[in-house]
Design a protein around this motif. Sequence first.
Motif, PDB file in Angstrom:
ATOM      1  N   ARG A 152       0.818  -1.072  -0.042  1.00 36.87           N
ATOM      2  CA  ARG A 152       0.107  -0.019   0.067  1.00 36.87           C
ATOM      3  C   ARG A 152       0.912   1.103   0.186  1.00 36.87           C
ATOM      4  O   ARG A 152       2.007   1.121   0.685  1.00 36.87           O
ATOM      5  N   SER A 153       0.151   2.398  -0.516  1.00 35.06           N
ATOM      6  CA  SER A 153       1.142   3.413  -0.679  1.00 35.06           C
ATOM      7  C   SER A 153       0.011   4.663  -0.168  1.00 35.06           C
ATOM      8  O   SER A 153      -0.906   4.603  -1.023  1.00 35.06           O
ATOM      9  N   ASN A 154       0.284   5.542   0.710  1.00 39.37           N
ATOM     10  CA  ASN A 154      -0.639   6.699   0.934  1.00 39.37           C
ATOM     11  C   ASN A 154      -0.574   7.721  -0.356  1.00 39.37           C
ATOM     12  O   ASN A 154      -1.865   7.974  -0.617  1.00 39.37           O
ATOM     13  N   ALA A 155       0.631   7.980  -1.169  1.00 40.89           N
ATOM     14  CA  ALA A 155       0.333   9.135  -2.186  1.00 40.89           C
ATOM     15  C   ALA A 155       1.677   8.696  -2.879  1.00 40.89           C
ATOM     16  O   ALA A 155       2.868   8.756  -2.412  1.00 40.89           O
ATOM     17  N   GLN A 159      -3.692   8.552  -4.690  1.00 42.41           N
ATOM     18  CA  GLN A 159      -3.650   8.436  -2.944  1.00 42.41           C
ATOM     19  C   GLN A 159      -4.409   7.039  -2.872  1.00 42.41           C
ATOM     20  O   GLN A 159      -5.016   6.392  -3.731  1.00 42.41           O
ATOM     21  N   HIS A 160      -3.949   6.556  -1.633  1.00 40.54           N
ATOM     22  CA  HIS A 160      -4.657   5.390  -1.190  1.00 40.54           C
ATOM     23  C   HIS A 160      -4.610   4.169  -2.035  1.00 40.54           C
ATOM     24  O   HIS A 160      -5.598   3.489  -2.462  1.00 40.54           O
ATOM     25  N   SER A 182      -6.650   2.733  -6.719  1.00 43.97           N
ATOM     26  CA  SER A 182      -6.170   4.193  -6.244  1.00 43.97           C
ATOM     27  C   SER A 182      -7.183   5.100  -6.583  1.00 43.97           C
ATOM     28  O   SER A 182      -8.251   4.988  -7.262  1.00 43.97           O
ATOM     29  N   TRP A 220      -8.984   1.957   1.566  1.00 48.18           N
ATOM     30  CA  TRP A 220      -7.908   2.344   2.100  1.00 48.18           C
ATOM     31  C   TRP A 220      -8.086   1.623   3.453  1.00 48.18           C
ATOM     32  O   TRP A 220      -7.295   0.961   4.261  1.00 48.18           O
ATOM     33  N   GLU A 221      -9.112   2.176   4.084  1.00 47.63           N
ATOM     34  CA  GLU A 221      -9.397   1.514   5.415  1.00 47.63           C
ATOM     35  C   GLU A 221      -9.608  -0.101   5.536  1.00 47.63           C
ATOM     36  O   GLU A 221      -9.512  -0.492   6.501  1.00 47.63           O
ATOM     37  N   THR A 233      -6.425  -3.593   4.112  1.00 49.80           N
ATOM     38  CA  THR A 233      -4.959  -3.602   4.711  1.00 49.80           C
ATOM     39  C   THR A 233      -4.286  -4.710   4.265  1.00 49.80           C
ATOM     40  O   THR A 233      -4.651  -5.659   3.653  1.00 49.80           O
TER      41      THR A 233
END
Length: 186
Positions: free
Chosen positions: A114-117, A127-128, A143, A173-174, A177
Amino acid sequence: MAGSSSGIVAGLTVAAVATVGFLAYQASATVPPGLENSARASASPAAVATSKAPRDKKNPAALPAASGKGERVVYSVDDDRVWLVAENNKVNRTFKVTPGTVDPPTGTYPVTSRSNAITGTDGTPIQHVVRFTNADNVAIGFSAAVSGTTDAPDPTTKSGGIRESIEDGAAMWEFATIGQSIVVIR
């Protein structure tokens, strides 16, 4: 002189950290299936039928039958739709997506990174990012564009990005995981 030296060092440090982050992403997106660790080795593309999963004709947004059991993300490549499914097989959320130019094969996969941004393969800030497999030498994952657009990708570019709205991307995203099951169906 000391002030300009510290500025140069700070700039070089930022560049080095950005480079390492980019290389780490590339490495995680191109790990051959046989080299993944045992937690990730549970990917089983043959676990889901390759024919189209049965649908509820009266409610096309209903969770398709034969899409697995328990907590999971279900992605239909034919319908461009995602379902976030709770442990009790109840749908928490469903939404339409815009697929990239490379579709994942049907099967069940764990979320592997996973990558936040980051910046997408098309140069769009995203993002997400939730990645779950590779196909045709392209990382496949969900994404949301930071701009909120869900435009179709350039058909001449290989892209595995499955674009969601900002709100749907935040929900994914939530929910999804590392290790969460992604079930890809027709």
